[in-house]
Design an enzyme around this catalytic site. Structure first.
Site, PDB file in Angstrom:
ATOM      1  N   GLY A  60     -17.648  54.200 -19.628  1.00 42.39           N
ATOM      2  CA  GLY A  60     -16.723  53.086 -19.889  1.00 42.39           C
ATOM      3  C   GLY A  60     -16.167  52.434 -18.634  1.00 42.39           C
ATOM      4  O   GLY A  60     -15.353  51.519 -18.725  1.00 42.39           O
ATOM      5  N   ARG A  91     -17.588  50.554 -16.346  1.00 39.80           N
ATOM      6  CA  ARG A  91     -18.090  49.209 -15.988  1.00 39.80           C
ATOM      7  C   ARG A  91     -19.200  48.804 -16.954  1.00 39.80           C
ATOM      8  O   ARG A  91     -19.566  49.565 -17.845  1.00 39.80           O
ATOM      9  CB  ARG A  91     -18.583  49.175 -14.537  1.00 39.80           C
ATOM     10  CG  ARG A  91     -19.582  50.237 -14.189  1.00 39.80           C
ATOM     11  CD  ARG A  91     -19.627  50.478 -12.671  1.00 39.80           C
ATOM     12  NE  ARG A  91     -20.363  51.677 -12.352  1.00 39.80           N
ATOM     13  CZ  ARG A  91     -21.672  51.731 -12.176  1.00 39.80           C
ATOM     14  NH1 ARG A  91     -22.389  50.637 -12.261  1.00 39.80           N
ATOM     15  NH2 ARG A  91     -22.279  52.872 -11.895  1.00 39.80           N
ATOM     16  N   ASN A 138     -22.916  55.619 -24.484  1.00 42.03           N
ATOM     17  CA  ASN A 138     -23.324  54.405 -23.753  1.00 42.03           C
ATOM     18  C   ASN A 138     -23.862  54.670 -22.351  1.00 42.03           C
ATOM     19  O   ASN A 138     -24.776  53.968 -21.905  1.00 42.03           O
ATOM     20  CB  ASN A 138     -22.123  53.450 -23.664  1.00 42.03           C
ATOM     21  CG  ASN A 138     -22.327  52.411 -22.586  1.00 42.03           C
ATOM     22  OD1 ASN A 138     -23.060  51.447 -22.757  1.00 42.03           O
ATOM     23  ND2 ASN A 138     -21.689  52.617 -21.429  1.00 42.03           N
ATOM     24  N   SER A 140     -32.396  50.879 -25.664  1.00 44.11           N
ATOM     25  CA  SER A 140     -32.870  49.809 -24.779  1.00 44.11           C
ATOM     26  C   SER A 140     -34.078  49.160 -25.445  1.00 44.11           C
ATOM     27  O   SER A 140     -34.756  49.811 -26.256  1.00 44.11           O
ATOM     28  CB  SER A 140     -33.288  50.400 -23.438  1.00 44.11           C
ATOM     29  OG  SER A 140     -34.007  49.447 -22.680  1.00 44.11           O
ATOM     30  N   TYR A 192     -37.487  56.603 -18.311  1.00 47.06           N
ATOM     31  CA  TYR A 192     -36.394  55.860 -18.969  1.00 47.06           C
ATOM     32  C   TYR A 192     -36.790  55.561 -20.414  1.00 47.06           C
ATOM     33  O   TYR A 192     -36.022  55.786 -21.350  1.00 47.06           O
ATOM     34  CB  TYR A 192     -36.148  54.567 -18.191  1.00 47.06           C
ATOM     35  CG  TYR A 192     -35.006  53.722 -18.712  1.00 47.06           C
ATOM     36  CD1 TYR A 192     -33.672  54.114 -18.541  1.00 47.06           C
ATOM     37  CD2 TYR A 192     -35.248  52.518 -19.368  1.00 47.06           C
ATOM     38  CE1 TYR A 192     -32.629  53.329 -19.013  1.00 47.06           C
ATOM     39  CE2 TYR A 192     -34.209  51.725 -19.837  1.00 47.06           C
ATOM     40  CZ  TYR A 192     -32.904  52.138 -19.659  1.00 47.06           C
ATOM     41  OH  TYR A 192     -31.866  51.358 -20.119  1.00 47.06           O
ATOM     42  N   ALA A 251     -38.969  57.075 -22.260  1.00 47.35           N
ATOM     43  CA  ALA A 251     -39.012  58.322 -23.044  1.00 47.35           C
ATOM     44  C   ALA A 251     -37.605  58.689 -23.514  1.00 47.35           C
ATOM     45  O   ALA A 251     -37.405  59.082 -24.668  1.00 47.35           O
ATOM     46  CB  ALA A 251     -39.595  59.456 -22.206  1.00 47.35           C
TER      47      ALA A 251
END
Ligand code: NAP
Length: 220
Positions: free
Chosen positions: A8, A10, A61, A113, A126, A128
């Site tokens: 959290g 940025r 996140n 993503s 990434y 995976a």
């Protein structure tokens, strides 16, 4: 309603924290010093310190992305991406789902993503991790549906944050914009709005889904 948001400090995570707070939610957003997601002991300490309490809403996140061809991926980069993007989010859910089950309510949003739906050279690890986190989303959506817990993935496209600036030159960002049907990168606030939509009690029927927020990039 109490919300846990990782990463959290940025970028997308900071926009998520602001939006929940604006809407009256109590948000806990531990800094890297309070919980280092690349260190499983640190994650375990965070969970153990909260035994008996928990969160109504969890937003996984935080993420990292080291771009490299497979034969150049270092052990450190491999380990960090696996821990931050996949293993630690999974451990947090394992640790805090019992509280949600007990209260018969929960909303979980995992940040994926577009590279967890399609992929691109240099992003094997990434990609995976992001495919993996959506696998967790789908399975937990089934396991937790009987407890009133809804689980979804928000998969951002190119978003204007430090992560994007770290991995792309200004020229590369201009080229990216030309590939996106809407003609620009997303703002963190645009991603946060979708996270909030899925991750509060107003969402009563969407679970197990991956929502791509990519300006139309992946439909071409
Ligand atoms: P960002 O600007 O680089 O911020 C990353 C956040 O994660 C920071 O708060 C950072 O904390 C935290 N973090 C990283 N490693 C950590 C660790 N070991 N322990 C604790 N916290 C850690 O990233 P972003 O662009 O907002 O990305 C957020 C999420 O969206 C990620 O999951 C990313 O994969 C995903 N995503 C982003 C894009 C994009 O275009 N930006 C596209 C698709 C998906 P510090 O401040 O301490 O470093």
């Amino acid at each position: 309603m109490k919300v846990l948001v990782t990463g959290g400090s940025r970028g997308i995570g900071a926009a998520i924290v602001v939006l929940y707070r604006q809407n009256g939610y109590i948000v806990e957003a531990p800094s890297r010093q309070e919980m280092d997601l690349s260190d499983s002991m640190s994650v375990q300490r965070f969970i153990s310190a909260r035994q008996g309490s928990g969160y109504d809403i969890i937003i996984n996140n935080a993420g990292c992305n080291h771009i490299n061809d497979i034969d150049c991926v270092t052990d450190d980069d491999l380990r960090e991406m696996m821990h931050v993007n996949l293993l630690s989010p999974t451990c947090l859910l394992r640790g805090f789902v019992p509280y949600m089950k007990e209260h018969h309510f929960g909303r979980i949003v995992n940040i994926g993503s577009i590279w967890g739906a399609i992929t691109k050279a240099g992003r094997s690890i990434y990609s995976a991790t992001k495919h993996g986190i959506h696998g967790i989303t789908m399975t937990l959506a089934l396991e937790l549906a009987p407890f009133g817990i809804l689980v979804n993935t928000v998969a951002p496209g190119q978003t204007m944050t430090d992560l994007t600036r770290k991995n792309n030159s200004e020229d590369a960002i201009k080229r990216m914009e030309q590939d996106i049907p809407l003609g620009r990168l997303a703002t963190p606030e645009e991603i946060a709005k979708v996270v909030f939509f899925l991750g509060n009690e107003g969402n009563t029927y969407i679970t197990g889904q991956q929502i791509l927020v990519d300006g139309g990039l992946t439909i071409q």
